[in-house]
Design a protein around this motif. Structure first.
Motif, PDB file in Angstrom:
ATOM      1  N   GLU A 163       6.273  72.728 -11.372  1.00  0.00           N
ATOM      2  CA  GLU A 163       7.708  72.935 -11.521  1.00  0.00           C
ATOM      3  C   GLU A 163       8.068  74.375 -11.814  1.00  0.00           C
ATOM      4  O   GLU A 163       7.273  75.127 -12.365  1.00  0.00           O
ATOM      5  CB  GLU A 163       8.244  72.040 -12.669  1.00  0.00           C
ATOM      6  N   GLN A 175       0.816  72.594 -15.794  1.00  0.00           N
ATOM      7  CA  GLN A 175       1.565  71.455 -15.228  1.00  0.00           C
ATOM      8  C   GLN A 175       0.885  70.125 -15.558  1.00  0.00           C
ATOM      9  O   GLN A 175       1.542  69.163 -15.953  1.00  0.00           O
ATOM     10  CB  GLN A 175       1.683  71.617 -13.706  1.00  0.00           C
ATOM     11  N   LEU A 177       1.407  69.348 -19.116  1.00  0.00           N
ATOM     12  CA  LEU A 177       2.813  69.005 -19.345  1.00  0.00           C
ATOM     13  C   LEU A 177       3.091  67.545 -18.947  1.00  0.00           C
ATOM     14  O   LEU A 177       3.715  66.798 -19.707  1.00  0.00           O
ATOM     15  CB  LEU A 177       3.715  69.943 -18.518  1.00  0.00           C
ATOM     16  N   ILE A 178       2.574  67.140 -17.790  1.00  0.00           N
ATOM     17  CA  ILE A 178       2.805  65.754 -17.340  1.00  0.00           C
ATOM     18  C   ILE A 178       2.190  64.779 -18.342  1.00  0.00           C
ATOM     19  O   ILE A 178       2.812  63.782 -18.738  1.00  0.00           O
ATOM     20  CB  ILE A 178       2.210  65.507 -15.933  1.00  0.00           C
ATOM     21  N   THR A 208       1.639  65.192 -21.460  1.00  0.00           N
ATOM     22  CA  THR A 208       2.385  65.182 -22.713  1.00  0.00           C
ATOM     23  C   THR A 208       3.709  64.438 -22.538  1.00  0.00           C
ATOM     24  O   THR A 208       4.147  63.701 -23.428  1.00  0.00           O
ATOM     25  CB  THR A 208       2.608  66.635 -23.199  1.00  0.00           C
ATOM     26  N   GLU A 209       4.334  64.611 -21.368  1.00  0.00           N
ATOM     27  CA  GLU A 209       5.578  63.874 -21.110  1.00  0.00           C
ATOM     28  C   GLU A 209       5.328  62.371 -21.099  1.00  0.00           C
ATOM     29  O   GLU A 209       6.111  61.584 -21.598  1.00  0.00           O
ATOM     30  CB  GLU A 209       6.162  64.284 -19.744  1.00  0.00           C
ATOM     31  N   ARG A 210       4.179  61.981 -20.520  1.00  0.00           N
ATOM     32  CA  ARG A 210       3.926  60.541 -20.352  1.00  0.00           C
ATOM     33  C   ARG A 210       3.240  59.898 -21.555  1.00  0.00           C
ATOM     34  O   ARG A 210       3.410  58.728 -21.812  1.00  0.00           O
ATOM     35  CB  ARG A 210       3.073  60.302 -19.105  1.00  0.00           C
ATOM     36  N   GLY A 261       2.955  61.569 -24.785  1.00  0.00           N
ATOM     37  CA  GLY A 261       3.316  62.166 -26.078  1.00  0.00           C
ATOM     38  C   GLY A 261       2.224  63.087 -26.583  1.00  0.00           C
ATOM     39  O   GLY A 261       1.489  63.706 -25.806  1.00  0.00           O
ATOM     40  N   LYS A 288      -1.549  66.554 -25.782  1.00  0.00           N
ATOM     41  CA  LYS A 288      -1.818  67.886 -26.318  1.00  0.00           C
ATOM     42  C   LYS A 288      -3.247  68.042 -26.818  1.00  0.00           C
ATOM     43  O   LYS A 288      -3.671  69.125 -27.225  1.00  0.00           O
ATOM     44  CB  LYS A 288      -0.850  68.198 -27.477  1.00  0.00           C
TER      45      LYS A 288
END
Ligand code: ARG
Length: 444
Positions: free
Chosen positions: A77, A86, A89-90, A92-94, A96, A100
């Motif tokens: 992105e 990326q 990030l995905i 962590t978005e999915r 939590g 990390k």
């Protein structure tokens, strides 16, 4: 999103410049980034840096991302620096905070290294496959035209009899040496850098042998400083492999252009494969071979280009190294296209007959005549002199017969042996390990 964000502001212009082409190019590394991450976290769980359930959740999500990449549903992105950021990030978005946790004990420095090495293994496999196809085409033509004699040249002066069997077979055998050079690049790529982290290792008790085995690396770059020094060196060695294939193709393309000239007139291309002139109505030009030559000459400059980009860098990571991706990644695609086009054009070449009967090639038989007399008992130097004097006096006669029987000569091309040699090289790669790894890590 920056993995290194600590709340400060980043200058937009500087960010644009430092990210450069990474978003586009890293896309090609995405699958390998996921594979590296699965191996890394499997190892993290084994040294108690992740719980078993956490590992299961993470692996499931990483596998999903892998499939999304394969289906074309993965994007780096806007505002995300690179593929490594990326993927994290995905996750962590999915998932939590769990997302990390995957970066313990590694750095983007060893991550991009491992991605590149896995990527090169796959690409070398593809290139070798393409090379073998071209090799087989050339071998077929060598066999088919083994009886068609052409003049051989030294100094571009007619020298001795040659044949289209020898000519096609020569380029086929040249490709075997190019495969050896690709094999050396493969071996250099096939050593695990993971665990070297930023280039100085980690205080976690990482199990580097485990990630080596999971990723089916043949060995590891043991010394963590050396592992990081591998960045750029790996690319340079791959570039040498590509450059060697390119050198075979460019020389072959040059020969075809020469042989297609009316002054040689040894072969032609079907009209559909030639290009015309905007002013000269008669023209049928071999542009395809000229462009092949040019693409391949450019690829031969690649090791030099990479050498210059790394020149005098001290040990340790530098951002300079990022730019090497801009050179090597497109060059692989470029060479693959060249191999495909070369094969297509070679398969369509039309070989002329009766070339050697042209009186202007008569003198290529001078050595045949000398050797005949030697076999009849005349010492070589005397036979040489006799024939030389006959040529000078315009009295040289010959019967256009050649009797070459030793290995690799016109009458004994040894095509079966050449094929075996190629097969032997291919077997040494052990490419099946790559499928085995994918099956293990992705579960298919
Ligand atoms: N895009 C970077 C590269 O290709 C990834 C590594 C970044 N590491 C760093 N220390 N800034 O080299």
């Amino acid at each position: 999103m920056k993995l290194w964000d600590k709340g400060g502001q980043v200058d937009a212009q500087i960010e644009n410049f430092t990210v450069g082409m990474d978003r586009e190019l890293d896309h090609q590394l995405a699958k390998y980034d996921v594979l590296g991450s699965i191996a890394h976290i499997t190892m993290l769980e084994s040294i108690d840096l992740l719980e078993k359930e956490e590992l299961l959740l993470l692996v499931e999500e990483l596998r999903r991302i892998y499939h999304e990449i394969e289906e074309g549903n993965f994007k780096i992105e806007e505002g995300v620096e690179d593929v490594h950021s990326q993927v994290e990030l995905i996750l962590t978005e999915r998932l939590g905070d769990l997302g990390k946790k995957i970066h313990s004990g590694r750095s983007r420095n060893d991550q991009v290294l491992v991605d590149l090495k896995l990527f090169f293994r796959d690409k070398i496999r593809e290139v070798v496959g393409d090379v073998v196809e071209l090799f087989l085409s050339l071998m077929k033509r060598a066999d088919k035209h083994k009886g068609v004699l052409i003049p051989g040249y030294t100094h571009l002066q007619v020298a001795m009899p040659s044949s289209f069997g020898l000519w096609f077979g020569a380029y086929a055998e040249s490709l075997i040496d190019d495969v050896i050079s690709l094999q050396s690049a493969y071996k250099i790529s096939n050593q695990n850098p993971l665990g070297s982290a930023a280039g100085y290792g980690s205080s976690f008790p990482l199990n580097r042998q485990m990630t080596t085995d999971l990723l089916r690396f043949e060995s590891m770059n043991y010394n963590v400083v050396y592992a990081q020094m591998g960045r750029g060196r790996v690319e340079k060695n791959v570039a040498f492999g590509l450059a060697n294939v390119a050198s075979t193709l460019s020389k072959m393309a040059m020969d075809v252009c020469l042989y297609m000239s009316q002054n040689f007139d040894f072969l032609t291309l079907p009209d559909a494969l030639t290009t015309g002139s905007s002013i000269m109505p008669h023209k049928k030009n071999p542009d395809v071979f000229e462009l092949l030559r040019s693409h391949c000459n450019r690829i031969q400059g690649l090791p030099n280009q990479i050498t210059l980009m790394m020149n005098n860098l001290p040990s340790g990571y530098f951002r300079d190294l990022q730019l090497i991706k801009e050179e090597i990644l497109p060059a692989i695609d470029d060479l693959q296209e060249c191999i495909h086009i070369a094969q297509y054009a070679i398969d369509n070449l039309k070989i002329k007959d009766h070339i050697i009967e042209d009186p202007k090639y008569r003198l290529v038989f001078s050595v045949e005549e000398v050797n005949k007399r030697v076999l009849d008992g005349v010492p070589f130097r005397d036979a040489y002199k006799q024939v030389g004097q006959e040529i000078e006096a315009g009295q040289f006669e010959t019967d256009l017969q050649v009797h070459h029987t030793h290995e690799g000569s016109i009458g004994n091309l040894c095509l079966a042996q050449v094929k075996l040699k190629m097969q032997h090289m291919i077997d040494q790669f052990n490419f099946e390990k790559l499928d085995e790894m994918k099956e293990d890590l992705i579960g298919e």
